[in-house]
Design a protein around this motif. Structure first.
Motif, PDB file in Angstrom:
ATOM      1  N   GLY A 277      -0.798   3.130  -9.230  1.00 33.70           N
ATOM      2  CA  GLY A 277      -0.715   3.946 -10.108  1.00 33.70           C
ATOM      3  C   GLY A 277      -1.581   5.562  -9.587  1.00 33.70           C
ATOM      4  N   THR A 278      -1.685   6.504 -10.312  1.00 34.25           N
ATOM      5  CA  THR A 278      -2.258   7.787  -9.954  1.00 34.25           C
ATOM      6  C   THR A 278      -3.531   8.060 -10.798  1.00 34.25           C
ATOM      7  OG1 THR A 278      -0.794   8.984 -11.378  1.00 34.25           O
ATOM      8  CG2 THR A 278      -0.223   8.505  -9.356  1.00 34.25           C
ATOM      9  N   ASP A 279      -3.892   7.309 -11.585  1.00 38.50           N
ATOM     10  CA  ASP A 279      -5.133   7.607 -12.365  1.00 38.50           C
ATOM     11  C   ASP A 279      -6.364   7.057 -11.540  1.00 38.50           C
ATOM     12  OD1 ASP A 279      -4.856   4.840 -12.434  1.00 38.50           O
ATOM     13  OD2 ASP A 279      -5.480   4.566 -14.438  1.00 38.50           O
ATOM     14  N   PHE A 280      -7.565   7.306 -11.879  1.00 38.50           N
ATOM     15  CA  PHE A 280      -8.865   7.285 -11.075  1.00 38.50           C
ATOM     16  C   PHE A 280      -9.048   5.675 -10.897  1.00 38.50           C
ATOM     17  CE2 PHE A 280     -13.248   5.687 -10.705  1.00 38.50           C
ATOM     18  CZ  PHE A 280     -13.711   6.648  -9.877  1.00 38.50           C
TER      19      PHE A 280
ATOM     20  N   GLY B 248      -6.508   3.282 -10.743  1.00 40.09           N
ATOM     21  CA  GLY B 248      -5.621   2.999  -9.473  1.00 40.09           C
ATOM     22  C   GLY B 248      -5.835   3.602  -8.145  1.00 40.09           C
ATOM     23  N   LEU B 249      -6.406   4.701  -8.176  1.00 35.00           N
ATOM     24  CA  LEU B 249      -6.781   5.497  -6.653  1.00 35.00           C
ATOM     25  C   LEU B 249      -7.817   4.698  -5.989  1.00 35.00           C
ATOM     26  CD1 LEU B 249      -5.565   7.812  -5.319  1.00 35.00           C
ATOM     27  CD2 LEU B 249      -7.228   9.390  -6.131  1.00 35.00           C
TER      28      LEU B 249
ATOM     29  N   VAL C  89      -9.718  -6.951  -5.118  1.00 36.57           N
ATOM     30  CA  VAL C  89      -8.829  -7.375  -3.922  1.00 36.57           C
ATOM     31  C   VAL C  89      -8.041  -8.900  -4.343  1.00 36.57           C
ATOM     32  CG1 VAL C  89      -8.991  -8.981  -1.745  1.00 36.57           C
ATOM     33  CG2 VAL C  89     -10.763  -6.777  -2.254  1.00 36.57           C
ATOM     34  N   GLN C  90      -8.425  -9.644  -5.359  1.00 31.09           N
ATOM     35  CA  GLN C  90      -7.867 -10.931  -5.927  1.00 31.09           C
ATOM     36  C   GLN C  90      -6.415 -10.579  -6.479  1.00 31.09           C
ATOM     37  OE1 GLN C  90     -10.678 -13.076  -7.982  1.00 31.09           O
ATOM     38  NE2 GLN C  90     -11.595 -14.077  -6.153  1.00 31.09           N
ATOM     39  N   LYS C  91      -6.698  -9.421  -7.050  1.00 34.34           N
ATOM     40  CA  LYS C  91      -5.764  -8.933  -8.017  1.00 34.34           C
ATOM     41  C   LYS C  91      -4.602  -8.561  -7.147  1.00 34.34           C
ATOM     42  CE  LYS C  91      -4.279  -5.158 -10.982  1.00 34.34           C
ATOM     43  NZ  LYS C  91      -4.725  -3.968 -11.798  1.00 34.34           N
ATOM     44  N   TYR C  92      -4.650  -7.454  -6.246  1.00 37.03           N
ATOM     45  CA  TYR C  92      -3.560  -7.065  -5.566  1.00 37.03           C
ATOM     46  C   TYR C  92      -3.148  -8.022  -4.342  1.00 37.03           C
ATOM     47  CZ  TYR C  92      -4.399  -2.782  -7.927  1.00 37.03           C
ATOM     48  OH  TYR C  92      -4.866  -1.789  -9.049  1.00 37.03           O
TER      49      TYR C  92
ATOM     50  N   LEU D  67       0.850  -1.193  -0.150  1.00 35.35           N
ATOM     51  CA  LEU D  67       0.020  -0.037  -0.116  1.00 35.35           C
ATOM     52  C   LEU D  67       0.848   1.307   0.000  1.00 35.35           C
ATOM     53  CD1 LEU D  67      -2.773  -1.197   2.559  1.00 35.35           C
ATOM     54  CD2 LEU D  67      -3.072  -0.742   0.145  1.00 35.35           C
ATOM     55  N   ASP D  68       1.951   1.110   0.654  1.00 38.35           N
ATOM     56  CA  ASP D  68       2.985   2.212   0.401  1.00 38.35           C
ATOM     57  C   ASP D  68       3.675   2.587  -0.923  1.00 38.35           C
ATOM     58  OD1 ASP D  68       1.994   2.693   3.112  1.00 38.35           O
ATOM     59  OD2 ASP D  68       3.820   1.885   4.057  1.00 38.35           O
TER      60      ASP D  68
END
Length: 316
Positions: free
Chosen positions: A146-149, A151-152, A246-249, A139-140
């Motif tokens: 990423g910084t797009d919508f 990703g955020l 959730v599964q992806k990350y 998370l850090d």
């Protein structure tokens, strides 16, 4: 057993009345209502298979009062033969109990056929968690999301589940108006329509504000969407979307098969307990009705202590 089309409509009439009851009077969450509907549909489908029913039922079921505990027991056996886990079977039987209890209250039937049913015992498995250190490191890492919508939004989903311990259905129900930026809290509508207030850390508070700002730039606030978490097109988030995120990350930091939103809820509770949080406080944060539901997390903590003891004590 053969059920005529007209007779199916008779049975469904009471089913639909029950669904309206839990939806509008009891005000169950859409996720719970959908689960109840699915369970009842499965049971009705089972009743349409005469070869699976013993003893033989009436040639035509024209009324719910003709359904007996034998039919329900046979359904349980069929579910077990399909290798459905005990927890899921118990939930389906709980649906039938509530359904027939409703029909009893309405005067549709005189006997609740589900009252005689003994459900299978659920093995006490320890809650599945991920390593909170690895989760925090991910998370850090700004490059992960990423910084797009999108990703955020994805990062906020993970942060919300891990940072508050809320359930999937609760996250989907959080509205922008439920965020109290000044107090640093989120209002959550839990099981049995019970509201609770969950504190959020400063990092999560800043992430919510950043996400909401980007959400405004995307013009998603004007898309008739009131929920905090939305899709890439600004519609209300749905359960499968949250699962996929959730599964992806979690796949980046864990090889275990179970990578669901509830794993993050378990990780939240276990992390608090490992760091000395009071069990009653964790109970309130999770929205448990009683302490026994929260005590399962103490087993994870005991296992952790055993592991530390084996590693550190010369006599271990």
């Amino acid at each position: 057993m053969y059920i005529h089309h007209s007779d199916v409509q008779v049975v469904f009439m009471f089913t639909e009345r029950f669904i309206r009851y839990i939806q509008f009077e009891k005000r169950y969450s859409p996720h719970t209502v959908s689960a109840y509907q699915s369970d009842l549909d499965q049971f009705t489908g089972f009743l349409n298979n005469p070869q699976k029913l013993s003893p033989p039922p009436p040639p035509v079921i024209t009324h719910p009062s003709q359904i007996t505990h034998y039919h329900i027991r046979n359904w349980m056996v069929e579910l077990m033969n399909q290798h459905i886990i005990a927890r899921s079977i118990n939930r389906k039987i709980a649906t039938l109990r509530k359904y027939f209890k409703f029909l009893l209250q309405e005067g549709v039937i005189e006997i609740n056929p589900a009252s005689k049913i003994n459900t299978p015992k659920i093995p006490k498995n320890l809650p599945v968690i991920v390593e909170d250190v690895k989760l925090t490191q991910m998370l850090d890492d700004n490059e992960v999301f990423g910084t797009d919508f999108k990703g955020l939004r994805d990062k906020l989903v993970i942060e919300m589940l891990f940072g508050t311990g809320m359930r999937l259905s609760e996250l989907m129900g959080v509205k922008d108006s439920d965020i109290n930026e000044y107090e640093g809290t989120i209002k959550v509508l839990g099981k049995r329509n019970k509201e609770r207030i969950i504190p959020v850390n400063n990092e999560l508070k800043l992430l919510i504000a950043e996400y909401q700002e980007l959400k405004k730039k995307q013009d998603f606030f004007g898309n008739n969407s009131l929920t905090l978490i939305v899709t890439d097109k600004g519609a209300n988030a749905y359960a499968k979307l949250i699962y996929l995120i959730v599964q992806k990350y979690l796949s980046y930091i864990s090889t275990q098969n179970k990578r669901s939103p509830h794993v993050l809820r378990h990780t939240f509770a276990t992390s608090l307990l490992n760091r000395g949080a009071d069990l009653n406080a964790i109970k309130e944060l999770l929205g448990h009705a009683n302490l026994s539901a929260t005590q399962i997390y103490t087993h994870n903590s005991v296992e952790r202590l055993k592991s530390i003891y084996k590693q550190a004590h010369p006599k271990a």
